[in-house]
Motif scaffolding. Structure first.
Motif, PDB file in Angstrom:
ATOM      1  N   THR A 116       7.226  10.612  38.925  1.00  0.00           N
ATOM      2  CA  THR A 116       6.319   9.782  37.894  1.00  0.00           C
ATOM      3  C   THR A 116       4.902  10.256  37.881  1.00  0.00           C
ATOM      4  O   THR A 116       4.347  10.593  39.018  1.00  0.00           O
ATOM      5  N   PRO A 133       2.055   5.884  40.540  1.00  0.00           N
ATOM      6  CA  PRO A 133       2.831   6.895  40.546  1.00  0.00           C
ATOM      7  C   PRO A 133       2.948   7.644  41.903  1.00  0.00           C
ATOM      8  O   PRO A 133       2.312   7.259  42.897  1.00  0.00           O
ATOM      9  N   SER A 177       0.786   9.001  36.235  1.00  0.00           N
ATOM     10  CA  SER A 177       0.169   7.904  35.309  1.00  0.00           C
ATOM     11  C   SER A 177      -0.234   8.550  34.235  1.00  0.00           C
ATOM     12  O   SER A 177      -1.321   9.539  34.066  1.00  0.00           O
ATOM     13  N   CYS A 235       5.542  -0.661  29.071  1.00  0.00           N
ATOM     14  CA  CYS A 235       5.319  -0.275  30.642  1.00  0.00           C
ATOM     15  C   CYS A 235       5.995  -1.518  31.170  1.00  0.00           C
ATOM     16  O   CYS A 235       5.363  -2.420  31.194  1.00  0.00           O
ATOM     17  N   CYS A 254       6.388  -1.276  34.667  1.00  0.00           N
ATOM     18  CA  CYS A 254       6.434  -0.614  36.194  1.00  0.00           C
ATOM     19  C   CYS A 254       6.059  -1.906  36.933  1.00  0.00           C
ATOM     20  O   CYS A 254       5.596  -3.069  36.365  1.00  0.00           O
ATOM     21  N   GLU A 255       6.042  -1.815  38.345  1.00  0.00           N
ATOM     22  CA  GLU A 255       5.713  -3.066  39.150  1.00  0.00           C
ATOM     23  C   GLU A 255       4.705  -3.527  39.011  1.00  0.00           C
ATOM     24  O   GLU A 255       4.261  -4.597  39.064  1.00  0.00           O
ATOM     25  N   HIS A 269       6.259   7.829  32.963  1.00  0.00           N
ATOM     26  CA  HIS A 269       5.052   7.349  33.413  1.00  0.00           C
ATOM     27  C   HIS A 269       5.301   6.120  34.416  1.00  0.00           C
ATOM     28  O   HIS A 269       6.317   5.374  34.389  1.00  0.00           O
ATOM     29  N   ASP A 270       4.333   5.844  35.451  1.00  0.00           N
ATOM     30  CA  ASP A 270       4.071   4.874  36.261  1.00  0.00           C
ATOM     31  C   ASP A 270       2.799   4.445  36.587  1.00  0.00           C
ATOM     32  O   ASP A 270       2.148   5.412  36.835  1.00  0.00           O
ATOM     33  N   CYS A 271       2.411   3.264  36.434  1.00  0.00           N
ATOM     34  CA  CYS A 271       0.918   2.789  36.772  1.00  0.00           C
ATOM     35  C   CYS A 271       0.477   3.211  38.304  1.00  0.00           C
ATOM     36  O   CYS A 271      -0.746   3.448  38.445  1.00  0.00           O
ATOM     37  N   LYS A 302      14.015   4.810  29.471  1.00  0.00           N
ATOM     38  CA  LYS A 302      13.012   5.651  29.410  1.00  0.00           C
ATOM     39  C   LYS A 302      13.381   6.903  28.732  1.00  0.00           C
ATOM     40  O   LYS A 302      12.527   7.750  28.476  1.00  0.00           O
TER      41      LYS A 302
END
Length: 457
Positions: free
Chosen positions: A236, A210, A238, A261, A263-264, A206-208, A17
């Motif tokens: 993080t 966050p 979004s 992305c 992210c989980e 970013h994280d969807c 990242k």
């Protein structure tokens, strides 16, 4: 190279990242990780005469700059406070004869400030503005053409004595703005009014789903923790609205921010099933073909609804909403993205038309869907619950209205904090509805009589 330091966050190598920020101490939900003034910011072209170019408040009867006749301010105080930023811009607009687009104005303001103050303007700024990512190499051919047009227009506008820059460097600045520009809202946080660059905020990945959110408060952005964050944990936010299927979020992020992305929530497609869910009324599920047909119909209908909204034909908007909701009945679940969009529009328009009882029903269903999808401390969820609470209040459903307003207040205390204008407004509403609820419980008949009399005034 790190050039400054902050108390609660530090720059680190986030692997694929790139750079990122992590907590340097344990944080609790609602804590302000850091606040930051913009390096440079401008009002949107479309709102240039309605928003103060200094404090970004929407105002009536703004005072116009007598020199360039473009910039507008609340009063002499705002104009004086903004003069250092506006001085070069003012001369350039007078010389060219008109103000260029917001992108070009922002790029020029960035460069003028770099000439005056360099790329570092505070001890807590972690990187110079021109060290931010530009992703120019990742732009599509279409975006490169737009970039070239911006550069050409910029060169016509640029005026700073003997200081000139190469086309590559100017392109670099435009790339930074495209990838890192942060939308500024008005004093109530309800409408986007401009765009600015916040160097430290640009370093937050970013994280969807966050652990932080960003709000504008009294002219500064605040990075606020949404939950407990451990020391050393990455911070993080979004970059996109969570209410999109994971593949659609990934597509938007790739197109605008040029990364995949992982992210989980994207990797595991969390909540995708709910966002595209079929109704399960009385244990009977519609066929996959029927869901596909109604989803396609809903998307077409939403396009028509948006056109009618733009035209101000609210009766047509409601007609389309009712037709769409009827088609969706027993086919799409209330968490389906298309149904949520229609419920949101219907509630908003009915509230505008003061048909509060019907608006409240749609708002309730919308909020129930949102609560199954959004992070419990999501700012958009808090705002939606607040609007639903106000709608129920206006509909005379004081018990439900007060409960929703209290729930929204709890969320916004985390996302916006106690000193934000919206939270203060919500506190006033909470106090008022609490008083009315006591009156309602003492004598329901008297409460409704007093309420009806108040509405007739």
């Amino acid at each position: 190279m790190t050039v400054g330091r902050m108390e609660s966050a530090a720059l680190f190598d986030a692997g694929k990242k790139g750079r990122g920020l992590r907590a340097t101490k344990e944080l609790n939900g609602g804590d302000v990780v850091f606040s930051e003034s913009s390096f440079s910011a401008v009002v949107f072209d479309s709102l240039a005469m309605q928003v103060c170019h200094s404090c970004f408040r929407r105002q009536v009867n703004l005072h116009r700059c007598a020199q360039c006749k473009f910039a507008h301010y609340c009063d002499r105080t705002c104009q004086t406070a903004c003069w250092n930023e506006h001085k070069q811009e003012c001369g350039a607009i007078k010389r060219v004869g008109k103000a260029p687009s917001e992108n070009i104005r922002l790029a020029a303001r960035v460069l003028w400030r770099m000439h005056k103050d360099t790329g570092i303007v505070s001890d807590s700024q972690l990187v110079s503005v021109d060290q931010l990512e530009d992703h120019v190499a990742d732009l599509s051919q279409e975006d490169l053409k737009k970039l070239q047009t911006d550069v050409d227009n910029f060169l016509e506008y640029w005026s700073c004595g003997r200081k000139q820059h190469s086309v590559d460097y100017i392109s670099h600045i435009f790339g930074i703005i495209k990838c890192n520009g942060f939308t500024l809202s008005d004093q109530r946080g309800l409408q986007a009014v401009g765009v600015g660059l916040f160097p430290n905020l640009c370093l937050v990945n970013h994280d969807c789903w966050p652990n932080c959110t960003v709000i504008l408060n009294h002219g500064k952005i605040e990075l606020r923790a949404l939950r407990k964050i451990a020391e050393g944990e990455e911070l993080t936010v979004s970059y996109v609205d969570y209410l999109n299927l994971s593949a659609d979020r990934q597509k938007k992020l790739k197109e605008h921010f040029h990364f995949e992305c992982t992210c989980e929530h994207c990797s595991k497609h969390i909540n995708d099933d709910l966002m595209a869910a079929a109704s399960d009324s009385e244990g009977v599920k519609p066929s996959a073909d029927k869901v596909k047909e109604v989803t396609s119909f809903s998307k077409e209908c939403l396009e028509k609804i948006e056109r009618s909204r733009i035209e101000g034909d609210y009766h047509e908007v409601l007609k389309l909403c009712h037709e769409c909701l009827e088609k969706q009945e027993n086919v799409l679940a209330d968490t389906h993205l298309c149904k949520l969009q229609v419920l949101s529009v219907a509630s908003e328009v009915l509230s505008y038309m003061k048909v509060f009882s019907e608006a409240a029903d749609y708002a309730r269903r919308m909020v129930e869907g949102y609560m199954k999808l959004y992070h419990p401390n999501n700012a958009q969820l808090g705002m939606a619950i607040m609007r639903a609470g106000v709608t129920h209040w206006h509909a005379g459903q004081i018990e439900v209205g007060h409960g929703l307003i209290c729930k929204a207040y709890g969320i916004l205390m985390v996302t916006h904090g106690p000193n934000h204008a919206i939270t203060r407004d919500l506190e006033t509403m909470r106090t008022q509805t609490e008083m009315e609820l006591k009156m309602f419980k003492q004598n329901e008949s008297v409460y409704h009589t007093m309420r009806d009399a108040a509405l007739k005034k």
